[in-house]
Design an enzyme around this catalytic site. Structure first.
Site, PDB file in Angstrom:
ATOM      1  N   ASN A  42      38.343  42.498  40.039  1.00 18.85           N
ATOM      2  CA  ASN A  42      37.112  41.238  40.057  1.00 18.85           C
ATOM      3  C   ASN A  42      36.068  42.180  41.202  1.00 18.85           C
ATOM      4  O   ASN A  42      36.212  43.660  41.354  1.00 18.85           O
ATOM      5  CB  ASN A  42      36.814  40.194  41.409  1.00 18.85           C
ATOM      6  CG  ASN A  42      37.388  39.918  42.401  1.00 18.85           C
ATOM      7  OD1 ASN A  42      37.823  41.175  43.186  1.00 18.85           O
ATOM      8  ND2 ASN A  42      36.748  39.637  42.664  1.00 18.85           N
ATOM      9  N   ILE A  43      34.985  42.513  40.625  1.00 20.26           N
ATOM     10  CA  ILE A  43      33.040  43.216  40.116  1.00 20.26           C
ATOM     11  C   ILE A  43      32.897  42.272  40.408  1.00 20.26           C
ATOM     12  O   ILE A  43      32.335  41.645  39.593  1.00 20.26           O
ATOM     13  CB  ILE A  43      33.654  44.457  39.842  1.00 20.26           C
ATOM     14  CG1 ILE A  43      34.360  45.371  39.325  1.00 20.26           C
ATOM     15  CG2 ILE A  43      32.140  46.056  40.044  1.00 20.26           C
ATOM     16  CD1 ILE A  43      34.741  45.915  38.301  1.00 20.26           C
ATOM     17  N   CYS A  53      36.115  39.459  36.837  1.00 23.75           N
ATOM     18  CA  CYS A  53      36.979  38.763  37.149  1.00 23.75           C
ATOM     19  C   CYS A  53      38.494  39.527  36.930  1.00 23.75           C
ATOM     20  O   CYS A  53      37.578  41.024  36.284  1.00 23.75           O
ATOM     21  CB  CYS A  53      37.549  37.719  36.467  1.00 23.75           C
ATOM     22  SG  CYS A  53      36.430  35.934  36.489  1.00 23.75           S
ATOM     23  N   GLU A  55      41.232  40.116  35.732  1.00 21.51           N
ATOM     24  CA  GLU A  55      42.312  39.347  34.874  1.00 21.51           C
ATOM     25  C   GLU A  55      41.369  40.353  33.089  1.00 21.51           C
ATOM     26  O   GLU A  55      41.644  41.000  32.522  1.00 21.51           O
ATOM     27  CB  GLU A  55      42.115  38.686  34.267  1.00 21.51           C
ATOM     28  CG  GLU A  55      43.223  37.487  35.658  1.00 21.51           C
ATOM     29  CD  GLU A  55      42.624  37.470  36.427  1.00 21.51           C
ATOM     30  OE1 GLU A  55      41.134  37.694  36.695  1.00 21.51           O
ATOM     31  OE2 GLU A  55      42.595  35.911  36.651  1.00 21.51           O
ATOM     32  N   CYS A  93      39.058  33.736  31.429  1.00 22.64           N
ATOM     33  CA  CYS A  93      39.738  35.364  31.308  1.00 22.64           C
ATOM     34  C   CYS A  93      40.544  34.288  30.192  1.00 22.64           C
ATOM     35  O   CYS A  93      41.606  35.084  29.489  1.00 22.64           O
ATOM     36  CB  CYS A  93      40.208  35.606  33.141  1.00 22.64           C
ATOM     37  SG  CYS A  93      39.357  35.861  33.984  1.00 22.64           S
TER      38      CYS A  93
HETATM   39  N1  THU Z   1      37.641  35.722  40.036  1.00 20.85           N
HETATM   40  C1  THU Z   1      38.353  36.642  39.542  1.00 20.85           C
HETATM   41  O1  THU Z   1      39.045  37.734  39.792  1.00 20.85           O
HETATM   42  N2  THU Z   1      39.714  35.762  38.742  1.00 20.85           N
HETATM   43  C2  THU Z   1      38.972  34.831  38.029  1.00 20.85           C
HETATM   44  O2  THU Z   1      40.245  33.648  37.129  1.00 20.85           O
HETATM   45  C3  THU Z   1      39.010  34.202  38.983  1.00 20.85           C
HETATM   46  C4  THU Z   1      37.696  33.861  39.827  1.00 20.85           C
HETATM   47  C5  THU Z   1      36.869  36.144  41.358  1.00 20.85           C
HETATM   48  C6  THU Z   1      35.076  36.293  40.134  1.00 20.85           C
HETATM   49  C7  THU Z   1      34.746  35.931  42.425  1.00 20.85           C
HETATM   50  O3  THU Z   1      34.457  37.622  42.030  1.00 20.85           O
HETATM   51  C8  THU Z   1      35.408  35.318  42.939  1.00 20.85           C
HETATM   52  O4  THU Z   1      36.791  35.881  42.340  1.00 20.85           O
HETATM   53  C9  THU Z   1      35.394  34.094  43.559  1.00 20.85           C
HETATM   54  O5  THU Z   1      35.527  33.504  41.946  1.00 20.85           O
END
Ligand code: THU
Length: 133
Positions: A42-43, A53, A55, A93
Protein backbone atom coordinates in the site's frame (compact mmCIF):
# COMPACT_ATOMS: atom_id res chain seq x y z
CA UNK A 1 4.01 -22.53 -5.80
CA UNK A 2 2.80 -23.42 -2.31
CA UNK A 3 0.55 -21.03 -0.42
CA UNK A 4 3.19 -20.83 2.32
CA UNK A 5 5.72 -19.47 -0.18
CA UNK A 6 3.31 -17.00 -1.73
CA UNK A 7 2.19 -15.66 1.65
CA UNK A 8 5.85 -15.34 2.72
CA UNK A 9 6.39 -13.12 -0.32
CA UNK A 10 3.35 -11.03 0.62
CA UNK A 11 4.86 -10.57 4.07
CA UNK A 12 8.13 -9.51 2.46
CA UNK A 13 6.27 -7.00 0.25
CA UNK A 14 4.63 -5.56 3.35
CA UNK A 15 8.02 -4.24 4.45
CA UNK A 16 7.91 -1.69 1.62
CA UNK A 17 4.50 -0.32 2.59
CA UNK A 18 4.31 3.45 2.73
CA UNK A 19 1.70 4.01 5.40
CA UNK A 20 2.58 7.09 7.47
CA UNK A 21 -1.08 8.03 8.01
CA UNK A 22 -2.86 4.80 8.95
CA UNK A 23 0.15 2.85 10.18
CA UNK A 24 -1.39 -0.19 8.46
CA UNK A 25 1.21 -1.96 6.40
CA UNK A 26 -0.11 -4.32 3.74
CA UNK A 27 1.66 -6.57 1.27
CA UNK A 28 0.43 -8.64 -1.64
CA UNK A 29 1.99 -11.29 -3.87
CA UNK A 30 0.31 -12.12 -7.16
CA UNK A 31 1.21 -15.38 -8.88
CA UNK A 32 0.78 -15.58 -12.65
CA UNK A 33 -0.22 -18.73 -14.48
CA UNK A 34 3.30 -18.64 -15.96
CA UNK A 35 4.81 -18.89 -12.47
CA UNK A 36 6.04 -15.32 -11.99
CA UNK A 37 5.25 -13.36 -8.84
CA UNK A 38 4.51 -9.64 -8.71
CA UNK A 39 4.59 -7.86 -5.38
CA UNK A 40 2.62 -4.88 -4.17
CA UNK A 41 2.36 -2.75 -1.07
CA UNK A 42 0.00 0.00 0.00
CA UNK A 43 1.11 3.52 -0.86
CA UNK A 44 -0.63 6.24 1.11
CA UNK A 45 -0.93 9.92 0.30
CA UNK A 46 -1.37 13.10 2.36
CA UNK A 47 -4.50 13.73 0.33
CA UNK A 48 -5.77 10.27 1.44
CA UNK A 49 -7.95 9.39 -1.57
CA UNK A 50 -5.01 8.77 -3.94
CA UNK A 51 -3.92 5.95 -1.61
CA UNK A 52 -3.49 2.66 -3.43
CA UNK A 53 -3.90 -0.69 -1.74
CA UNK A 54 -1.30 -3.46 -1.82
CA UNK A 55 -3.45 -5.73 -3.96
CA UNK A 56 -4.01 -3.10 -6.63
CA UNK A 57 -0.29 -2.24 -6.56
CA UNK A 58 0.47 -5.87 -7.34
CA UNK A 59 -2.08 -5.96 -10.16
CA UNK A 60 -0.75 -2.67 -11.56
CA UNK A 61 2.81 -4.07 -11.57
CA UNK A 62 1.75 -7.31 -13.21
CA UNK A 63 -0.57 -5.85 -15.84
CA UNK A 64 2.02 -3.15 -16.62
CA UNK A 65 4.48 -5.95 -17.32
CA UNK A 66 2.04 -7.50 -19.78
CA UNK A 67 0.53 -10.17 -17.53
CA UNK A 68 -3.16 -11.03 -17.77
CA UNK A 69 -3.45 -14.60 -16.46
CA UNK A 70 -3.32 -15.10 -12.72
CA UNK A 71 -3.13 -18.23 -10.58
CA UNK A 72 -3.35 -16.97 -6.98
CA UNK A 73 -3.05 -13.94 -4.73
CA UNK A 74 -1.64 -13.74 -1.22
CA UNK A 75 -2.19 -10.80 1.11
CA UNK A 76 -1.21 -9.88 4.62
CA UNK A 77 -1.07 -6.79 6.73
CA UNK A 78 -1.19 -5.29 10.16
CA UNK A 79 -1.09 -2.13 12.18
CA UNK A 80 2.55 -1.07 12.45
CA UNK A 81 3.44 -4.08 10.35
CA UNK A 82 2.45 -6.56 13.06
CA UNK A 83 0.43 -9.38 11.55
CA UNK A 84 -2.51 -10.35 13.77
CA UNK A 85 -6.02 -10.89 12.42
CA UNK A 86 -7.02 -11.16 8.79
CA UNK A 87 -6.49 -8.20 6.48
CA UNK A 88 -8.99 -9.12 3.80
CA UNK A 89 -8.90 -7.29 0.46
CA UNK A 90 -11.15 -4.24 0.35
CA UNK A 91 -14.16 -4.03 -1.95
CA UNK A 92 -12.41 -1.90 -4.55
CA UNK A 93 -9.54 -4.40 -4.79
CA UNK A 94 -11.99 -7.30 -5.10
CA UNK A 95 -13.60 -5.60 -8.09
CA UNK A 96 -10.20 -4.90 -9.68
CA UNK A 97 -9.26 -8.57 -9.24
CA UNK A 98 -12.51 -9.58 -10.92
CA UNK A 99 -11.48 -7.70 -14.04
CA UNK A 100 -8.69 -10.21 -14.65
CA UNK A 101 -9.66 -13.26 -12.59
CA UNK A 102 -12.53 -15.69 -12.36
CA UNK A 103 -14.46 -16.63 -9.23
CA UNK A 104 -12.14 -19.57 -8.59
CA UNK A 105 -8.99 -17.46 -8.07
CA UNK A 106 -7.40 -18.71 -4.83
CA UNK A 107 -6.77 -15.97 -2.29
CA UNK A 108 -4.55 -16.65 0.72
CA UNK A 109 -4.74 -14.36 3.73
CA UNK A 110 -1.83 -14.70 6.16
CA UNK A 111 -2.73 -14.13 9.82
CA UNK A 112 -0.88 -14.77 13.06
CA UNK A 113 -2.78 -18.03 13.43
CA UNK A 114 -2.24 -19.38 9.95
CA UNK A 115 -3.32 -19.00 6.35
CA UNK A 116 -6.98 -18.50 5.47
CA UNK A 117 -7.72 -19.95 2.02
CA UNK A 118 -10.58 -18.41 0.07
CA UNK A 119 -11.59 -17.76 -3.50
CA UNK A 120 -12.46 -14.52 -5.20
CA UNK A 121 -16.02 -15.82 -5.48
CA UNK A 122 -16.15 -16.18 -1.69
CA UNK A 123 -15.12 -12.56 -1.28
CA UNK A 124 -17.14 -11.11 -4.17
CA UNK A 125 -20.26 -13.20 -4.81
CA UNK A 126 -22.70 -12.27 -7.60
CA UNK A 127 -20.03 -10.06 -9.10
CA UNK A 128 -20.31 -7.63 -11.94
CA UNK A 129 -17.81 -8.21 -14.73
CA UNK A 130 -17.28 -7.81 -18.45
CA UNK A 131 -18.86 -11.25 -18.89
CA UNK A 132 -22.33 -9.75 -18.42
CA UNK A 133 -21.81 -6.75 -20.70
N1 THU B 1 -5.27 -1.39 2.43
C1 THU B 1 -4.70 -2.25 1.55
O1 THU B 1 -3.53 -2.10 1.17
N2 THU B 1 -5.46 -3.27 1.07
C2 THU B 1 -6.76 -3.49 1.39
O2 THU B 1 -7.41 -4.33 0.80
C3 THU B 1 -7.37 -2.71 2.48
C4 THU B 1 -6.65 -1.49 2.88
C5 THU B 1 -4.47 -0.26 2.94
C6 THU B 1 -4.90 1.07 2.42
C7 THU B 1 -4.42 2.00 3.51
O3 THU B 1 -3.08 2.36 3.25
C8 THU B 1 -4.46 1.15 4.76
O4 THU B 1 -4.57 -0.20 4.34
C9 THU B 1 -5.61 1.47 5.71
O5 THU B 1 -6.82 1.48 5.03
Amino acid sequence: MKKEELTALAKQAMQNAYAPYSGCKVGAALLTKGGKVYLGCNIENASFSPTICAERSAFAAAVSAGEREFAALAVTGGKNGEIRGAFYPCGVCRQVMREFCADDLPIYVLTDSGIISLTLGDLLPHSFSSEVM
